[in-house]
Structure formats: structure tokens, C-alpha cells
Design a protein around this motif. Structure first.
Motif, mmCIF file in Angstrom:
data_model
loop_
_atom_site.group_PDB
_atom_site.id
_atom_site.type_symbol
_atom_site.label_atom_id
_atom_site.label_comp_id
_atom_site.label_asym_id
_atom_site.label_seq_id
_atom_site.Cartn_x
_atom_site.Cartn_y
_atom_site.Cartn_z
ATOM 1 N N LYS A 102 -17.672 30.032 -22.811
ATOM 2 C CA LYS A 102 -18.374 29.059 -23.655
ATOM 3 C C LYS A 102 -19.685 29.607 -24.187
ATOM 4 O O LYS A 102 -20.184 29.142 -25.225
ATOM 5 C CB LYS A 102 -18.617 27.772 -22.871
ATOM 6 C CG LYS A 102 -17.372 26.924 -22.720
ATOM 7 C CD LYS A 102 -17.696 25.553 -22.150
ATOM 8 C CE LYS A 102 -16.437 24.691 -22.074
ATOM 9 N NZ LYS A 102 -16.715 23.334 -21.536
ATOM 10 N N ASN A 103 -20.272 30.568 -23.492
ATOM 11 C CA ASN A 103 -21.551 31.121 -23.933
ATOM 12 C C ASN A 103 -21.411 32.505 -24.572
ATOM 13 O O ASN A 103 -22.412 33.135 -24.907
ATOM 14 C CB ASN A 103 -22.514 31.202 -22.747
ATOM 15 C CG ASN A 103 -22.945 29.824 -22.261
ATOM 16 O OD1 ASN A 103 -23.733 29.143 -22.914
ATOM 17 N ND2 ASN A 103 -22.419 29.398 -21.117
ATOM 18 N N ALA A 104 -20.169 32.960 -24.738
ATOM 19 C CA ALA A 104 -19.941 34.275 -25.340
ATOM 20 C C ALA A 104 -19.924 34.173 -26.864
ATOM 21 O O ALA A 104 -19.366 33.229 -27.426
ATOM 22 C CB ALA A 104 -18.621 34.851 -24.834
ATOM 23 N N VAL A 155 -22.623 31.171 -15.648
ATOM 24 C CA VAL A 155 -23.143 31.951 -16.775
ATOM 25 C C VAL A 155 -23.673 30.982 -17.823
ATOM 26 O O VAL A 155 -22.995 30.033 -18.211
ATOM 27 C CB VAL A 155 -22.038 32.841 -17.378
ATOM 28 C CG1 VAL A 155 -22.555 33.602 -18.601
ATOM 29 C CG2 VAL A 155 -21.515 33.811 -16.327
ATOM 30 N N GLN A 156 -24.901 31.238 -18.295
ATOM 31 C CA GLN A 156 -25.542 30.319 -19.242
ATOM 32 C C GLN A 156 -25.831 30.949 -20.605
ATOM 33 O O GLN A 156 -26.215 30.247 -21.533
ATOM 34 C CB GLN A 156 -26.862 29.786 -18.647
ATOM 35 C CG GLN A 156 -26.686 29.053 -17.325
ATOM 36 C CD GLN A 156 -27.970 28.394 -16.867
ATOM 37 O OE1 GLN A 156 -28.023 27.196 -16.617
ATOM 38 N NE2 GLN A 156 -29.042 29.155 -16.762
ATOM 39 N N SER A 203 -34.660 37.846 -15.642
ATOM 40 C CA SER A 203 -34.088 36.726 -16.386
ATOM 41 C C SER A 203 -32.565 36.819 -16.491
ATOM 42 O O SER A 203 -31.903 35.839 -16.830
ATOM 43 C CB SER A 203 -34.697 36.650 -17.788
ATOM 44 O OG SER A 203 -34.374 37.802 -18.542
ATOM 45 N N TRP A 204 -32.022 37.985 -16.181
ATOM 46 C CA TRP A 204 -30.563 38.100 -16.202
ATOM 47 C C TRP A 204 -29.923 37.333 -15.047
ATOM 48 O O TRP A 204 -28.791 36.861 -15.168
ATOM 49 C CB TRP A 204 -30.146 39.577 -16.110
ATOM 50 C CG TRP A 204 -30.219 40.343 -17.398
ATOM 51 C CD1 TRP A 204 -31.078 41.357 -17.705
ATOM 52 C CD2 TRP A 204 -29.392 40.168 -18.558
ATOM 53 N NE1 TRP A 204 -30.855 41.821 -18.977
ATOM 54 C CE2 TRP A 204 -29.814 41.114 -19.531
ATOM 55 C CE3 TRP A 204 -28.332 39.315 -18.883
ATOM 56 C CZ2 TRP A 204 -29.225 41.231 -20.785
ATOM 57 C CZ3 TRP A 204 -27.740 39.434 -20.136
ATOM 58 C CH2 TRP A 204 -28.181 40.367 -21.072
ATOM 59 N N HIS A 205 -30.628 37.215 -13.940
ATOM 60 C CA HIS A 205 -29.981 36.722 -12.723
ATOM 61 C C HIS A 205 -31.017 36.003 -11.857
ATOM 62 O O HIS A 205 -31.914 36.626 -11.280
ATOM 63 C CB HIS A 205 -29.383 37.916 -11.970
ATOM 64 C CG HIS A 205 -28.545 37.553 -10.786
ATOM 65 N ND1 HIS A 205 -28.057 38.491 -9.897
ATOM 66 C CD2 HIS A 205 -28.101 36.358 -10.326
ATOM 67 C CE1 HIS A 205 -27.351 37.898 -8.955
ATOM 68 N NE2 HIS A 205 -27.367 36.613 -9.197
ATOM 69 N N VAL A 206 -30.928 34.665 -11.776
ATOM 70 C CA VAL A 206 -31.821 33.870 -10.925
ATOM 71 C C VAL A 206 -31.044 33.403 -9.700
ATOM 72 O O VAL A 206 -29.989 32.778 -9.828
ATOM 73 C CB VAL A 206 -32.411 32.671 -11.695
ATOM 74 C CG1 VAL A 206 -33.099 31.704 -10.742
ATOM 75 C CG2 VAL A 206 -33.402 33.155 -12.748
ATOM 76 N N ALA A 241 -32.415 31.587 -17.597
ATOM 77 C CA ALA A 241 -31.642 32.650 -16.946
ATOM 78 C C ALA A 241 -30.275 32.802 -17.589
ATOM 79 O O ALA A 241 -29.646 31.821 -17.998
ATOM 80 C CB ALA A 241 -31.482 32.338 -15.460
ATOM 81 N N ALA A 242 -29.797 34.040 -17.658
ATOM 82 C CA ALA A 242 -28.448 34.289 -18.171
ATOM 83 C C ALA A 242 -27.407 33.880 -17.138
ATOM 84 O O ALA A 242 -26.352 33.352 -17.487
ATOM 85 C CB ALA A 242 -28.291 35.759 -18.522
ATOM 86 N N VAL A 243 -27.702 34.130 -15.873
ATOM 87 C CA VAL A 243 -26.807 33.773 -14.767
ATOM 88 C C VAL A 243 -27.613 33.117 -13.665
ATOM 89 O O VAL A 243 -28.691 33.611 -13.303
ATOM 90 C CB VAL A 243 -26.081 35.035 -14.214
ATOM 91 C CG1 VAL A 243 -25.373 34.724 -12.899
ATOM 92 C CG2 VAL A 243 -25.094 35.581 -15.232
ATOM 93 N N ILE A 244 -27.111 31.996 -13.156
ATOM 94 C CA ILE A 244 -27.735 31.366 -11.986
ATOM 95 C C ILE A 244 -26.763 31.465 -10.812
ATOM 96 O O ILE A 244 -25.555 31.347 -10.982
ATOM 97 C CB ILE A 244 -28.127 29.900 -12.254
ATOM 98 C CG1 ILE A 244 -26.941 29.081 -12.752
ATOM 99 C CG2 ILE A 244 -29.288 29.835 -13.232
ATOM 100 C CD1 ILE A 244 -27.244 27.600 -12.920
#
Length: 564
Positions: A278-280, A395-396, A503-506, A523-526
Motif C-alpha cells: 500500500k505504501n509502495a 511498513v509506513q 527514521s527508517w526503523h523505529v 518512520a518508514a518502518v515501526i
């Protein structure tokens, strides 16, 4: 020096004389017109009236001795009258033993009731010790009333209106008890004993809570179990020709974006794939390589056959069908099959070792799915890069930028976690062992599994799997680290990890309640690392919404298993 005294000076003189026992109303007016002025504003006529002061003190003491009983009754009545004058509309501002700071944002009423209950217990104990049985009985009775009024309330808004009368009644009784029983040494001793007892109870409850949370973290919710069973049954009822995913030609295309996801949780895996697609920006270029165990292989296939990820490519494999992954090749598999490991995991005597060790006996450490991350080139021999994702992430944002990050010749691209001292190497490795002490820096920065970009070409050149095997063989008796995959990962990729922007990974959504909302949203990924997974009842409500929005609640399987 004689001076003419002002009105303010005369007032101060009167106050000073009154404090020394002299009735200033009996002093002649002329004594305030001129007197010796010192720093305390005390006039010389005080000396003249010393005898009068002493005589008045003697008379007052004699009256108190004669009327001792009457005085006690008056004091008690005065205390009761003072408590009656409390404004019950502002309950939180009344306390007979301490002054509360005025703060309208805290639940002052609940705090007041609890404080009153503490003091009631103190005075009840002292009353019992001094054989004041009637007062002890009254305190016990009022304590029960306060307990009933408080109930399970955690905020002032939860309290019943009758609590105001309970507070007032308790306040009156505590005033009476204070007048009769208050002794600083006794009260301090009782409070100290209560504090020590409460501290022991808190420690015991913390241990129990940790033990139960570890147990809860291992469970599979009924809804997810139901979902897996229904999907598995339907999968094996499908004809063989309908069990094939489309676009198989993309599985080895190095020009596409490849993901590795190893999971036995259908719902969790669906969230990872759904949120990524959905975020790609270009979903058709994304390829998902899923590996599950034999129990969930059919369910995982069936879910994505029914819910294909748009234009993206997906493929599901069974880890038990990797014939090369055997105990003669894989040290950890040999160790998992050993009698010592089975005894460690399953012998009941280990229940007494405490919750701190319980987490290392989590069943996930027995699954090869958890250790498969060290064999990525063997699983995907024709790929040169792959992004590894845990199944407890969301993934956000579009992740394609990760394939453009220059790893500078390193194997692993990961977000570092050494903002705090406990995320450094000495937290995970046994530095009392000479092999660890010689080869690693205890202050070296740790990093996170969960979203890792692996350069498989460099991996093969550096023989990363061989390095992992070496350390795993040396840890046969768990002398280098406890069970898990992060400690051997830190060792295997030591000096070979490139730090990614945070910010890539929280991380921390599975254990930390105070993560900044702004950090989560950008964040890109939580990552829900920790025990409080979003699919469990013990998940933190404030973080659950980021996960559930990627679940298809209208799907008949999801509705049928009551996962909503």
C-alpha cells in the motif's frame, strides 16, 4: 535611644510582649509612647512584669491540671468541628497530616482517600498496641467504608458521589485519633514498616507480572489459530493446479526489490505484505519471499492465493523442505535436537529459575524460522540484495530507497540502538569469557533485527554463514551468550554493519509506552519488538491502530474467526 513609636512599632511591641506571656491590654498607654528600641522591639517594662507573667503561667497550669478531662474533651470536640468545616466540594485540598500542592490536573480525591486509608491503618495499629480497642474498631470500620467507596476507581471521575461523606467521616475520625495517639516515633516506625512491606509486595508482583507476560507472549490467540486452521483445510482441498502463484519468473530477477519474511503467523505476515504494498510507489517491482513451517505452510499459501498483493509477486516455502538445512550442516539445529536443550526447555524444575530466564525458553528459539536469517544466500542463491523483515513490523513508507543506500562494502544495513548503554555489546555477550573479551568491544553499538538490508554478494565473499557457524559451535554450552539470534548476529556482523538513518526503523512499540508520536509517524518502518505484540490482548492500545488498519476485517475468514 528614646523615640516616639509608630502604630506599626506599637503593634510589634504588643505582639512581642504577648508571646512572652504578658497581657498587653493591661499595660498603660504611656508605655508605648517612649521606650528603648532594640532589634526585637522589646521594651524595658517587660522586666517589671516578669513576676506577673510567671504568676499567670502558674495559674494557667493549675487550671489545666484541675480540668484535665474537660480539656481533652474540648480538644477532641474542637478537632471534630474543624473537620466538619471542610468544604466537601474541594475534597482534594483537605489533609490532616500533610499539605498537598494545588494541582487541578491530578486525581486529588483518590489520592486523599488512599492517604487517609494509610493513616487509618497506622493509627489502628497504634490503638491496638495501646489497648484503645474502641478507637481501633472505629478505625477498622471506617477503613472498610473507605475501601468500598474507592472500589476499583483509578480516576476521580470514577468515584461515587457518596465518597465525599466518607472522606469527611474519615477525616473526623483521624483528627480524633491524632489527638489521642499521635507519637512521632511510633507513627514513623509504622510508616517505615508499611513502606518496606509494600516494597516487598511490589517486587513480588513485578516478578509475577513478568512471568505472566512471558507466558502470554508465547500464546497464539484463538482467532489466529482459527484462521490458520480454516485456511489450511481449504488449501489442501484445492486442486494442485490452483495452488500456484502467478509471476514466478520474478522470483530470481535481481533488478526487482526482494523481501525475505519468515513467519508462522498468517495475520502478522498479511499486515507486513499489505502495508508494504500500500505504501509502495511501484508495487509491480516488489517480490515477497515467505517461508513458514509445515503447520502453517498451507494457511500462508491459501491466504495469499485468496488475497494476492496486487501487482506484486509472492512465493511461499516450507522450511522443513530445505533438505540442506540439517544437523550435520547447521550447528544450532544440532543443539536444538540435543538432550541438554530439551531438558533446558521442558524440564519443570526450570520454572523456579525466575521470569528473567523464562524469556530465553520461548518456543520461537526452538524454531528454525528464527535462525534462517543466517542462511539467506543459501535460501536465495541467485539474488544479490534482499531486505529482511520481521513479522511484527508495519511498513509506513515506500522502502525502495533502501536499495540505493551505499553500504560501503558492509554486509548488513541496520539502524543502531546504542542510544542507551544497555543496547551495547556488554548487554548481550559474556565478556568474562576470554573469547568474547579478545574479539569484541563491550561498548560497541548494538543494532536492530527487524528491517535489515543484506548485500548477499559481500556475504558470500566474507563467508558470513561460516563465521556464524564458528561462534555457534563455541556456544554449545551457552557460555558466550544466552539463546536468541541478536547476540550471534552482533558477533557475526561485527565490523560489517552499516548504520542506517534512524527514521527508517523505529523500535519499541512492543514494550516502550513513551515513544514520541512524531517519531512513529515519520518512520518508514515501526517495530513491535517486545512482548506486547499488536495481535495479543496485552498490546498497548495507543500503538495498536498503526497495525490494525492493514487488516482486512471484512474478509469472511477474519469475520468467521472473530478477529475484529
Amino acid at each position: 535611644m528614646s523615640v516616639h513609636l509608630t502604630k506599626r512599632t506599637k503593634f510589634l511591641v504588643r505582639v512581642r510582649l504577648s508571646n512572652k506571656g504578658t497581657d498587653t491590654n493591661e499595660l498603660p498607654t504611656e508605655w508605648f509612647t517612649s521606650c528603648s528600641l532594640n532589634i526585637w522591639f522589646v521594651c524595658s517594662p517587660i522586666v517589671t512584669y516578669t513576676k506577673l507573667r510567671d504568676k499567670r503561667r502558674e495559674n494557667r497550669a493549675a487550671d489545666l491540671v484541675k480540668n484535665d478531662n474537660n480539656v481533652i474533651i474540648k480538644l477532641e470536640n474542637a478537632a471534630i468541628e474543624r473537620s466538619k468545616s471542610v468544604d466537601s466540594a474541594v475534597l482534594g485540598k483537605y489533609s490532616i497530616w500533610r499539605k498537598e500542592n494545588d494541582n487541578e490536573n491530578i486525581d486529588t480525591t483518590i489520592r486523599l482517600v488512599r492517604d487517609q486509608m494509610i493513616m487509618a491503618r497506622v493509627y489502628m495499629s497504634i490503638a491496638t498496641m495501646k489497648n484503645k480497642t474502641q478507637l481501633a474498631h472505629e478505625l477498622q470500620s471506617q477503613l472498610k467504608e473507605s475501601q468500598r467507596a474507592l472500589g476499583d476507581a483509578t480516576a476521580d471521575a470514577d468515584l461515587n458521589h457518596s465518597v465525599a461523606e466518607k472522606i469527611k467521616a474519615m477525616g473526623q475520625l483521624l483528627s480524633k485519633a491524632k489527638e489521642q495517639l499521635y507519637d512521632c516515633k511510633l507513627v514513623t516506625g509504622k510508616l517505615r514498616a508499611m513502606l518496606q512491606s509494600a516494597d516487598e509486595q511490589v517486587r513480588s508482583l513485578k516478578k509475577q507480572s513478568m512471568f505472566l507476560s512471558q507466558i502470554a507472549a508465547k500464546t497464539i490467540p484463538n482467532g489466529i489459530h482459527c484462521l490458520s486452521l480454516r485456511l489450511t483445510i481449504d488449501y489442501y482441498l484445492l486442486p494442485l493446479e490452483k495452488r500456484v502463484f502467478p509471476r514466478r519468473e520474478n522470483l530470481e530477477n535481481p533488478d526487482l526489490y526482494h523481501y525475505a519474511l519468515f513467519s508462522d503467523n498468517v495475520l502478522a505476515a498479511s499486515v507486513v505484505v499489505n502495508s508494504t504494498i500500500k505504501n509502495a510507489k511501484e508495487p509491480e517491482k516488489h517480490v515477497f519471499h515467505l517461508v513458514s513451517d509445515k503447520l502453517n505452510f498451507g494457511a500462508m499459501n491459501m491466504w495469499f492465493l485468496l488475497n494476492p498483493p496486487g501487482k506484486a509477486t509472492i512465493h511461499v516455502e516450507n522450511v522443513d523442505e530445505f533438505k540442506w538445512l540439517n544437523s550435520s550442516y547447521c550447528p544450532v539445529l544440532r543443539q536444538l535436537e540435543s538432550a541438554a536443550m530439551k531438558e533446558y526447555y521442558f524440564k519443570s524444575d526450570h520454572q523456579t529459575t525466575g521470569s528473567s530466564n523464562l524469556k530465553y525458553r520461548n518456543p520461537k528459539y526452538l524454531s528454525m524460522l528464527n535462525h534462517l536469517r543466517f542462511y539467506l544466500p543459501q535460501v536465495y542463491p541467485k539474488l544479490n540484495k534482499i531486505l529482511f523483515l520481521d513479522d511484527d513490523i508495519v511498513v509506513q513508507k515506500d522502502l525502495t530507497g533502501l536499495w540505493k543506500v551505499d553500504l560501503n562494502g558492509k554486509v548488513n544495513g541496520a539502524v543502531e540502538t546504542c542510544g542507551e548503554s544497555f543496547h551495547r555489546f556488554d548487554k548481550y555477550l559474556n565478556f568474562s569469557n576470554p573469547h568474547i573479551a579478545r574479539n569484541f568491544d563491550p561498548n560497541a553499538c548494538g543494532w536492530a533485527y527487524g528491517m535489515n538490508m543484506f548485500d548477499l554478494d559481500v556475504w558470500k565473499k566474507k563467508d558470513i554463514t561460516g563465521i556464524y557457524h564458528k561462534w555457534q559451535n563455541m556456544n554449545e554450552d551457552w557460555v558466550l551468550w544466552k539463546l536468541g539470534t541478536l547476540p550471534p548476529g552482533l558477533m557475526t556482523f561485527y565490523g560489517l554493519t552499516h548504520p542506517l538513518d534512524k527514521s527508517w526503523h523505529v523500535l519499541g512499540l512492543g514494550y516502550n509506552p513513551s515513544i514520541d508520536k512524531r517519531d512513529i509517524e515519520k518512520a518508514a518502518v515501526i517495530h513491535y519488538n517486545g512482548n506486547m505484540k499488536p495481535w495479543l490482548e496485552l498490546a498497548m492500545t495507543k500503538y495498536r491502530s498503526y497495525w490494525v488498519k492493514y487488516i482486512k476485517f471484512d474478509h469472511p475468514y477474519v469475520r468467521g474467526c472473530k478477529l475484529g
